[in-house]
Write a protein that holds these residues in place. Sequence first.
Motif, PDB file in Angstrom:
ATOM      1  N   GLU A  31     -54.761 -56.222  25.638  1.00  0.00           N
ATOM      2  CA  GLU A  31     -53.346 -56.442  25.377  1.00  0.00           C
ATOM      3  C   GLU A  31     -52.631 -56.543  26.706  1.00  0.00           C
ATOM      4  O   GLU A  31     -53.198 -56.285  27.757  1.00  0.00           O
ATOM      5  CB  GLU A  31     -52.759 -55.256  24.609  1.00  0.00           C
ATOM      6  CG  GLU A  31     -53.500 -54.971  23.313  1.00  0.00           C
ATOM      7  CD  GLU A  31     -52.685 -54.087  22.391  1.00  0.00           C
ATOM      8  OE1 GLU A  31     -51.656 -54.581  21.900  1.00  0.00           O
ATOM      9  OE2 GLU A  31     -53.075 -52.932  22.165  1.00  0.00           O
TER      10      GLU A  31
ATOM     11  N   ARG B  68     -49.086 -48.853  26.343  1.00  0.00           N
ATOM     12  CA  ARG B  68     -50.004 -49.888  25.842  1.00  0.00           C
ATOM     13  C   ARG B  68     -50.974 -50.250  26.971  1.00  0.00           C
ATOM     14  O   ARG B  68     -50.552 -50.765  28.003  1.00  0.00           O
ATOM     15  CB  ARG B  68     -49.203 -51.108  25.374  1.00  0.00           C
ATOM     16  CG  ARG B  68     -50.038 -52.114  24.571  1.00  0.00           C
ATOM     17  CD  ARG B  68     -49.194 -53.262  24.033  1.00  0.00           C
ATOM     18  NE  ARG B  68     -48.185 -52.852  23.066  1.00  0.00           N
ATOM     19  CZ  ARG B  68     -48.447 -52.535  21.804  1.00  0.00           C
ATOM     20  NH1 ARG B  68     -49.671 -52.599  21.346  1.00  0.00           N
ATOM     21  NH2 ARG B  68     -47.479 -52.167  21.001  1.00  0.00           N
TER      22      ARG B  68
ATOM     23  N   LYS C  16     -43.184 -58.392  15.416  1.00  0.00           N
ATOM     24  CA  LYS C  16     -42.286 -57.703  16.340  1.00  0.00           C
ATOM     25  C   LYS C  16     -41.187 -58.657  16.806  1.00  0.00           C
ATOM     26  O   LYS C  16     -40.345 -58.302  17.622  1.00  0.00           O
ATOM     27  CB  LYS C  16     -43.092 -57.135  17.520  1.00  0.00           C
ATOM     28  CG  LYS C  16     -44.030 -56.021  17.041  1.00  0.00           C
ATOM     29  CD  LYS C  16     -44.804 -55.332  18.147  1.00  0.00           C
ATOM     30  CE  LYS C  16     -45.498 -54.078  17.609  1.00  0.00           C
ATOM     31  NZ  LYS C  16     -46.926 -54.217  17.419  1.00  0.00           N
TER      32      LYS C  16
ATOM     33  N   GLY D 217     -51.016 -43.731  13.167  1.00  0.00           N
ATOM     34  CA  GLY D 217     -50.926 -44.576  11.976  1.00  0.00           C
ATOM     35  C   GLY D 217     -52.188 -44.455  11.142  1.00  0.00           C
ATOM     36  O   GLY D 217     -53.276 -44.228  11.667  1.00  0.00           O
TER      37      GLY D 217
ATOM     38  N   GLY E 281     -55.361 -42.770  12.922  1.00  0.00           N
ATOM     39  CA  GLY E 281     -55.695 -42.770  14.343  1.00  0.00           C
ATOM     40  C   GLY E 281     -54.434 -42.463  15.137  1.00  0.00           C
ATOM     41  O   GLY E 281     -53.335 -42.892  14.767  1.00  0.00           O
ATOM     42  N   LEU E 282     -54.609 -41.699  16.203  1.00  0.00           N
ATOM     43  CA  LEU E 282     -53.459 -41.258  16.992  1.00  0.00           C
ATOM     44  C   LEU E 282     -53.721 -41.569  18.465  1.00  0.00           C
ATOM     45  O   LEU E 282     -54.812 -41.295  18.964  1.00  0.00           O
ATOM     46  CB  LEU E 282     -53.284 -39.760  16.760  1.00  0.00           C
ATOM     47  CG  LEU E 282     -52.186 -38.993  17.453  1.00  0.00           C
ATOM     48  CD1 LEU E 282     -51.838 -37.765  16.610  1.00  0.00           C
ATOM     49  CD2 LEU E 282     -52.564 -38.535  18.851  1.00  0.00           C
TER      50      LEU E 282
HETATM   51  P1  ATP Z   1     -49.061 -51.175  17.877  1.00  0.00           P
HETATM   52  O1  ATP Z   1     -48.326 -51.686  16.695  1.00  0.00           O
HETATM   53  O2  ATP Z   1     -48.226 -50.318  18.776  1.00  0.00           O
HETATM   54  O3  ATP Z   1     -49.827 -52.237  18.591  1.00  0.00           O
HETATM   55  P2  ATP Z   1     -51.371 -50.590  16.298  1.00  0.00           P
HETATM   56  O4  ATP Z   1     -50.899 -50.721  14.910  1.00  0.00           O
HETATM   57  O5  ATP Z   1     -52.113 -51.721  16.909  1.00  0.00           O
HETATM   58  O6  ATP Z   1     -50.151 -50.161  17.262  1.00  0.00           O
HETATM   59  P3  ATP Z   1     -53.456 -48.743  15.565  1.00  0.00           P
HETATM   60  O7  ATP Z   1     -54.500 -49.763  15.612  1.00  0.00           O
HETATM   61  O8  ATP Z   1     -52.981 -48.266  14.267  1.00  0.00           O
HETATM   62  O9  ATP Z   1     -52.204 -49.249  16.437  1.00  0.00           O
HETATM   63  O10 ATP Z   1     -53.900 -47.507  16.452  1.00  0.00           O
HETATM   64  C1  ATP Z   1     -53.428 -46.177  16.212  1.00  0.00           C
HETATM   65  C2  ATP Z   1     -52.692 -45.644  17.406  1.00  0.00           C
HETATM   66  O11 ATP Z   1     -53.377 -45.907  18.616  1.00  0.00           O
HETATM   67  C3  ATP Z   1     -51.330 -46.272  17.641  1.00  0.00           C
HETATM   68  O12 ATP Z   1     -50.380 -45.695  16.814  1.00  0.00           O
HETATM   69  C4  ATP Z   1     -51.093 -45.961  19.107  1.00  0.00           C
HETATM   70  O13 ATP Z   1     -50.630 -44.631  19.263  1.00  0.00           O
HETATM   71  C5  ATP Z   1     -52.461 -46.085  19.679  1.00  0.00           C
HETATM   72  N1  ATP Z   1     -52.652 -47.399  20.320  1.00  0.00           N
HETATM   73  C6  ATP Z   1     -52.963 -48.577  19.731  1.00  0.00           C
HETATM   74  N2  ATP Z   1     -53.101 -49.555  20.638  1.00  0.00           N
HETATM   75  C7  ATP Z   1     -52.869 -48.970  21.852  1.00  0.00           C
HETATM   76  C8  ATP Z   1     -52.894 -49.447  23.206  1.00  0.00           C
HETATM   77  N3  ATP Z   1     -53.175 -50.705  23.508  1.00  0.00           N
HETATM   78  N4  ATP Z   1     -52.617 -48.553  24.202  1.00  0.00           N
HETATM   79  C9  ATP Z   1     -52.334 -47.261  23.918  1.00  0.00           C
HETATM   80  N5  ATP Z   1     -52.309 -46.759  22.672  1.00  0.00           N
HETATM   81  C10 ATP Z   1     -52.585 -47.600  21.648  1.00  0.00           C
END
Ligand code: ATP
Length: 434
Positions: free
Chosen positions: A116, A122, A214, A287, A309-310
């Motif tokens: 990403e 992120r 978004k 989430g 997952g957190l």
């Molecule tokens: P976002 O909408 O912010 O991209 P996501 O829906 O892709 O999140 P999930 O795949 O549900 O995220 O992952 C669970 C958790 O992992 C997220 O709530 C976030 O706290 C963390 N997370 C996801 N992607 C990243 C990233 N690239 N860097 C840091 N933390 C992340």
Amino acid sequence: MVERIAGVKGMNDLLPPDSARWEWVDERVRCLMQRWGYQGVRTPIVEPTGLFVRCLGEVTDIVEKEMYSFVDRLNGDPLTLRPEGTAGVVRATIEHKLLYDGGKRLYYAGPMFRHERPQKGRYRQFHQVGVEVLGWPGPDVDAEVVLLVRALWQDLGLEVGRDVHLELNSLGQASERAAHRQALVAHFEAHASALDDEALKRLHTNPLRVLDSKHPSVQAVAETAPRLLDFLGPQSRAHFEGVRAVLEASGVPYRINPRLVRGMDYYNLTVFEWVTEHLGAQGTVCGGGRYDGLIEQLGGKPAPAVGWGLGIERLLLLLEALGRIPPAQAPDVYAIVPDTSAVAPAMVTLQALRQAGVRAVMHAATDQGPASIKTQFRKADASGARYALLFGSDELAAGEVTVKSLRDGETAQERRALAQVATWARTLLPGGDN
Ligand code: ATP
Ligand code: MG
């Protein structure tokens, strides 16, 4: 000068003092999981690429553009650095028949990889803790996994409804989503001019995901879209009510967010996110939801499941933003060794202290040998230690050591017999009388 090689963009080093905060969170998580009866699992960081494609769905951000996929040079196998934890845990559950004697409550923690755009909260390598509760179909376990996160917030000193908020939705079952999908596509088609390229593309491949966009103008159209909740049949509704009843009885404030759909295709019924206003666009800390079809989709005997997952980095950023700094990990005692001949007795004493559970550090010599006592005392102060132990030659000749308090205002110092230092040191421990 030799050219330096920098680390990979978006992949961070974890260094002191941040590592101590990280370990503090890890420790809270581990204790919590034990109290709630969740068992740890560790799966490989690399999995066959096909696992994630099958698990997450072709039309997802992760599979379309975020995976670190490569071909094993030696045998040509398509492999991927795991972008999330559920796929591996479910694969392992099936492979090792973990559900043969009933449901399981599992948790995992470790690095995940997604290509990403790096920004605050992120990263390309980040860390998740997650749970997967496998084998039980009811709203009771859905509520349980949400309450488990609430318990974690409590352990970390975060307040629900102020620091973190719970958002809840139900995605119903496939047939209910199909009916909703028609209404949704019609709605978006009527507002096609407000959609961006990605939304237009998803409109026919995965319209539910358009709700998740978004992009501001897409979000505005999503705001007035038909609600999936209104398409749920009696069973799905009852399930949702079941979850809500437990949350309400447990005093967890939450908000129903009809646009909450989650990034992965595998969810059904309950979905939820824990969000915060303190992290800007990266506001989702945790989430999850129910994914009853996934085990079968990955070739296992059908079994229901729910999990979350957190993101650890986001959690640490949140704790930092709120000023919740964990207690410092300073040593209890710092040993001052004026002379090389004091090294051995000092080390023997420190080992006894550490065995008693005391945190003890010794001043190490440089090329020039032991530093001056003054320098060593300065280091002792800077370390944050409560006491300096001076292993001077007079002291050692008498079988003693000087104990000097380094706490503000205290100038007390006293000699203690080496043989009794460990007994004294125990009073420094939590529950000791010092
Ligand atoms: P976002 O909408 O912010 O991209 P996501 O829906 O892709 O999140 P999930 O795949 O549900 O995220 O992952 C669970 C958790 O992992 C997220 O709530 C976030 O706290 C963390 N997370 C996801 N992607 C990243 C990233 N690239 N860097 C840091 N933390 C992340
Ligand atoms: Mg994402």
